[in-house]
Scaffold this motif. Structure first.
Motif, mmCIF file in Angstrom:
data_model
loop_
_atom_site.group_PDB
_atom_site.id
_atom_site.type_symbol
_atom_site.label_atom_id
_atom_site.label_comp_id
_atom_site.label_asym_id
_atom_site.label_seq_id
_atom_site.Cartn_x
_atom_site.Cartn_y
_atom_site.Cartn_z
ATOM 1 N N ALA A 22 0.841 -1.204 0.000
ATOM 2 C CA ALA A 22 0.000 0.000 0.000
ATOM 3 C C ALA A 22 0.873 1.252 0.000
ATOM 4 C CB ALA A 22 -0.921 -0.001 1.206
ATOM 5 N N LEU A 23 2.042 1.155 0.630
ATOM 6 C CA LEU A 23 2.951 2.316 0.645
ATOM 7 C C LEU A 23 3.773 2.403 -0.641
ATOM 8 C CD1 LEU A 23 4.377 2.289 4.280
ATOM 9 C CD2 LEU A 23 2.833 3.968 3.309
ATOM 10 N N TRP A 24 4.212 1.267 -1.153
ATOM 11 C CA TRP A 24 5.175 1.283 -2.267
ATOM 12 C C TRP A 24 4.537 1.284 -3.656
ATOM 13 C CZ3 TRP A 24 8.619 -3.142 0.153
ATOM 14 C CH2 TRP A 24 9.282 -2.623 1.279
ATOM 15 N N PRO A 26 1.544 2.773 -4.920
ATOM 16 C CA PRO A 26 1.048 4.017 -5.535
ATOM 17 C C PRO A 26 2.138 4.895 -6.164
ATOM 18 C CG PRO A 26 -0.116 3.614 -3.502
ATOM 19 C CD PRO A 26 0.990 2.610 -3.564
ATOM 20 N N PRO A 27 3.302 5.102 -5.508
ATOM 21 C CA PRO A 27 4.333 5.920 -6.176
ATOM 22 C C PRO A 27 4.803 5.320 -7.510
ATOM 23 C CG PRO A 27 4.828 5.744 -3.849
ATOM 24 C CD PRO A 27 3.712 4.796 -4.118
ATOM 25 N N PHE A 30 2.032 5.726 -10.051
ATOM 26 C CA PHE A 30 1.971 7.135 -10.458
ATOM 27 C C PHE A 30 3.095 7.433 -11.455
ATOM 28 C CE2 PHE A 30 2.417 11.745 -9.887
ATOM 29 C CZ PHE A 30 1.096 12.138 -9.962
ATOM 30 N N TYR A 44 10.229 12.458 -13.568
ATOM 31 C CA TYR A 44 10.192 11.076 -13.073
ATOM 32 C C TYR A 44 11.083 10.200 -13.962
ATOM 33 C CZ TYR A 44 6.176 12.517 -10.336
ATOM 34 O OH TYR A 44 5.365 13.149 -9.455
#
Lengths: 135, 339
Positions: A22-24, A26-27, A30, A44
């Motif tokens: 859940a933390l890793w 989405p970035p 994105f 990016y």
């Protein structure tokens, strides 16, 4: 590790993996969306950048591991170990690039590199401690 | 016609997610505190909010997760969206798991419909931007775990989601269940210590507390309550009152939790939201009792009749919510009350 700690870790490992995903995720998603032109953004890394490729491999392996970890299958444990190898490859790549730019010593003292190495050592220790609990 | 309605009703009872989807369409989703989220997430250790919003520093969990996303490449809108979407997903997963505990598939479906007759779903969907979904999810997970270490972690996370409501839910749970009190007290204490360290040491200046905010608005909130006491009572449990008043017995502990939730919600700005969240342990317990009656006797006894879930499920669509001087109803309908 004591038996109770091992058991607690194995029992909660799928949930810990989900929390980390859940933390890793989405970035990375994105970053991929920006690269594909779906979302506006600049600066990016490209899809072809090795750090992006290693991150995608790491997260894909973790996603594949989660259902097997709930069932305590050795295949889940193995996928998690392979995901750590992807992190190791990403860390080595980062060290290589940074060393060329700033030198070896400043790179090894960089916070991100220290965190990555510590994370790898801790996860390797924990994973090998709980190995007997997976069949 | 009645045959078709009965079939439709049975279908909805077998697929509660359908009722949830219709509810989302009818009542919509409301977002809150987007600017405050952006401000705190961008610099969680700097005091950048005016005094009347500084109480938000007492609920730092979502802001820290948002800060992580902001510092890992997401923009502020995406960060807000992802944090709260994950919260809602976690809430539904935890709700499903908590309601499934000790029940078969049929029981879980019944429990979902009974539980969502309360304004719980309305609250979660209309306060996106608050950490309510996480707080409720952590609580629901707490009710399932037997591990003391996990209980400590979940309790601490609940307090980090909302200092006052997190503590109130835990105290209510202890009152009702009297289990695992050591782990709950330890988790509560750890959460409070972490919050004290954050607000008193790590933050650039000490924020105004919620208590200061509540005291400054107390007379207004009291006058609103006093002008519409029945409306407040109705907006507390909503249609779930059907299951409350048909209980044969109400334990002193359950009564105490109800009164405490009522008092806390009267002095707070968001009446229904605070009431429902603080009384979630009570909702969960009453839901289990109602499901037992529904499965054993085929329905809830109301007067001389016994009504099955096929007749009761539409009640979940009759929701109102009180938030300060506002009465929130279906999508786009907000009524301002006179005091």
């Amino acid at each position: 590790m004591r038996d109770r700690a091992r058991e607690w870790t194995a029992q909660h490992l799928p949930w810990i993996s989900i929390a980390l995903l859940a933390l890793w995720l989405p970035p990375i998603l994105f970053r991929l969306a920006v690269d594909a032109g779906l979302v506006a953004g600049r600066g990016y890394p490209a899809l072809t950048d090795p750090s992006t490729i290693f991150s995608v491999i790491e997260l894909a392996l973790m996603v594949a591991a989660v259902p097997r970890l709930f069932d305590r299958k050795a295949a889940g444990w193995r996928l998690l170990v392979w995901s750590r190898f992807a992190v190791l490859a990403q860390t080595l790549w980062t060290i290589l690039i940074y060393s060329r730019l700033t030198g070896v010593l400043p790179t090894m003292l960089d916070r991100a590199v220290i965190e990555a190495i510590l994370g790898l050592l801790i996860s390797a220790y924990v994973l090998f401690q709980i190995r007997p609990l997976y069949r | 016609m009645s045959h078709i309605l009965r079939r439709l009703s049975e279908y909805v009872c077998r697929h509660p997610w359908l009722a949830i989807a219709v509810f989302v369409v009818a009542y919509g989703i409301r977002t809150n505190d987007e600017v405050e989220f952006r401000t705190i997430s961008a610099a969680p250790f700097g005091m950048n909010l005016p005094p009347d919003h500084q109480f938000l520093y007492g609920s730092p969990f979502t802001f820290f997760v948002g800060s992580y996303y902001l510092h890992h490449g997401l923009d502020d809108r995406a960060s807000y969206f992802v944090v709260h979407l994950l919260g809602v997903v976690l809430f539904f997963v935890a709700l499903r798991k908590a309601l499934a505990r000790g029940l078969d598939d049929e029981g879980r479906r019944l429990a979902t419909i009974v539980m969502l007759s309360s304004p719980l779903l309305f609250v979660v969907l209309s306060w996106i931007g608050k950490s309510d979904a996480y707080l409720l999810a952590f609580f629901l997970l707490l009710t399932m775990t037997a591990s003391a270490a996990t209980q400590v972690i979940l309790c601490a996370l609940m307090v980090l989601c909302h200092r006052e409501m997190g503590a109130a839910v835990l105290v209510a749970y202890l009152f009702l269940k009297r289990r695992s009190w050591r782990a709950i007290v330890l988790g509560l204490a750890l959460g409070e210590i972490a919050l004290l360290a954050y607000t008193r040491v790590l933050l650039s200046s000490v924020p105004e507390s919620r208590i200061t905010y509540a005291v400054s608005h107390a007379s207004m909130m009291w006058s609103i309550f006093w002008s519409h006491p029945l409306l407040h009572l109705l907006a507390s449990f909503g249609p779930f009152w059907v299951y409350v008043v048909t209980r044969k017995t109400l334990t002193p502990a359950a009564g105490a939790v109800f009164v405490a939730a009522l008092v806390l919600s009267i002095v707070s700005q968001d009446f229904t939201r605070v009431f429902v969240i603080v009384s979630t342990p009570l909702l969960l317990e009453m839901t289990r009792e109602a499901v037992a009656e529904l499965t054993q006797r085929g329905g809830i006894a109301i007067g001389g009749y016994r009504l099955g879930i096929q007749a009761l499920w539409p009640l979940m669509f009759v929701q109102v919510q009180l938030a300060g001087p506002k009465l929130l109803w279906a999508r786009g309908v907000d009524i301002v009350l006179g005091s």
